[in-house]
Enzyme design. Structure first.
Site, short mmCIF file in Angstrom:
data_model
loop_
_atom_site.label_atom_id
_atom_site.label_comp_id
_atom_site.label_asym_id
_atom_site.label_seq_id
_atom_site.Cartn_x
_atom_site.Cartn_y
_atom_site.Cartn_z
N LYS A 30 13.31 3.17 -26.31
CA LYS A 30 14.09 3.85 -27.32
C LYS A 30 15.43 3.19 -27.59
O LYS A 30 16.05 3.43 -28.60
CB LYS A 30 14.38 5.29 -26.84
CG LYS A 30 13.18 6.19 -26.92
CD LYS A 30 13.56 7.64 -26.68
CE LYS A 30 13.62 7.96 -25.20
NZ LYS A 30 13.67 9.39 -24.92
N LYS A 68 17.05 2.88 -12.81
CA LYS A 68 18.26 3.20 -13.58
C LYS A 68 19.51 2.86 -12.81
O LYS A 68 20.51 2.46 -13.39
CB LYS A 68 18.29 4.68 -13.97
CG LYS A 68 17.19 5.00 -14.94
CD LYS A 68 17.66 5.85 -16.08
CE LYS A 68 16.65 5.73 -17.19
NZ LYS A 68 16.71 6.76 -18.17
N LYS A 77 6.98 -1.56 -21.97
CA LYS A 77 6.77 -0.46 -22.91
C LYS A 77 7.87 -0.49 -23.98
O LYS A 77 9.01 -0.82 -23.68
CB LYS A 77 6.85 0.84 -22.10
CG LYS A 77 6.43 2.08 -22.84
CD LYS A 77 6.36 3.27 -21.88
CE LYS A 77 6.89 4.51 -22.55
NZ LYS A 77 6.86 5.71 -21.72
#
Ligand code: TRP
Length: 334
Positions: free
Chosen positions: A199, A114, A196
């Site tokens: 969102k 991040k 993956k």
């Protein structure tokens, strides 16, 4: 009778819930309620480690609650709540910050990822996020924490912090186990089957959200990345895109990979992609409709949040009082 074992998990309302969140996690949660005492929360305190638009954050938090219920999590059987409604999370989070080491926090892969992605906003919260997550968990003394693989390291750290605290102050926290479900499927992005399904749209143009219309879903599947072999065969090493579509189709229909291979033998990818898209449309249709229905009933959702926060707060407060006492804080008289 033995008390039920406790299970707890949270999802950050920092993006839309996706087909991946559903098939990988939420769908399996609804069957746990008979066996476990389950807590699920919207991790809004965690969401702000990355800059959020306030109106979007508010909308998504409520929408996520409605979606949990629409996915089958009955608020009568599960404790559903919003993290910021239970102030003990932030309080224990601070305490546990003082028992989490700089070195440990620096080693978290999510922090490294991040901070690379948000180089202009590497804030303290992003760094200490795992202590807050440890607080989220330890407040409820759970036996199990269902998480995806990417959160396993945070649950390990939670255990280390709990063991350290217990060692200094005596038995305070139950040591939780990560619960990596065997049945939950790991769904990859339709645009990049190496990653993956995410969102956030910025991260993943190949995602399908629970709220997407049938048109959008069909379009996403039609342009799903595959390979040029034109044969529907399960080979997760060499045919990642097709393997992902097969996993999705199998999860929607209950068919085995062998049955799917047979069904599309000699048909090419066009027909297969359409079939997977249609299966997903039908899987998500009742969830989308029920979510819309629930969102129209604000007072019901408010009552769910209120009851959930009261129940969660009662348990969380017991743990926090115990912790405050052990570390030497003066008790507040009532
Ligand atoms: N960190 C988790 C995620 O990014 C969300 C989360 C916050 C969580 N607190 C938690 C998950 C406690 C399980 C238990 O997905």
């Amino acid at each position: 009778m033995e008390p039920k074992k406790v299970m707890l998990s949270g999802i950050k309302p920092s993006g839309e819930l996706t087909l991946g969140s559903y098939l990988g996690a939420i769908r399996n949660w609804k069957d746990q309620a008979d066996q476990y005492d389950c807590y699920y929360f919207m991790a809004d305190l965690h969401a702000i480690t990355v800059r959020q638009n306030p109106a979007d954050l508010r909308r998504r938090t409520i929408e996520q609650l409605a979606q949990y219920i629409a996915c089958g999590l009955d608020p009568e059987k599960n404790t559903l709540f919003i993290q910021s409604h239970v102030h003990q999370h932030a309080e224990l989070g601070w305490v546990l910050n003082c028992y989490a080491m700089f070195g440990e926090l620096s080693r978290m892969t999510q922090f490294k990822d991040k901070s690379a992605k948000n180089a202009d906003n590497i804030n303290g919260g992003l760094f200490t996020y795992p202590s807050l997550m440890a607080a989220d968990i330890l407040l409820y003394q759970p036996d199990f924490v269902p998480v995806g693989d990417d959160q396993r390291q945070h649950v390990e750290l939670t255990r280390d912090i709990a063991v350290r605290f217990n060692h200094v102050y005596g038995e305070t926290f139950k040591i939780p186990e990560p619960f990596i479900s065997k049945v939950g499927a790991r769904i990859m992005s339709l645009a990049n089957p190496e990653a993956k399904m995410s969102k956030s749209e910025n991260d993943d143009p190949g995602r399908v959200t629970l709220m997407d219309s049938p048109d959008v879903i069909m379009r996403q599947f039609k342009r799903a990345v595959t390979d040029c072999d034109a044969c529907v065969r399960y080979d997760p090493e060499n045919k990642k895109g097709i393997a992902n579509l097969m996993t999705i189709y199998a999860s929607c229909t209950g068919k085995t990979f062998q049955e799917i291979e047979k069904e599309f033998d000699g048909q090419g990818y066009g027909a297969f992609k359409t079939a997977v898209g249609e299966a997903v449309v039908e899987l998500l249709r009742p969830i989308r409709e029920e979510t819309a229905h629930l969102l129209a009933d604000k007072s019901y959702l408010e009552s769910v949040c209120k009851n959930g926060a009261e129940k969660a707060g009662y348990i969380a407060n017991k743990t926090l009082r115990k912790v405050y006492k052990k570390i030497g804080f003066v008790a507040k008289s009532n």
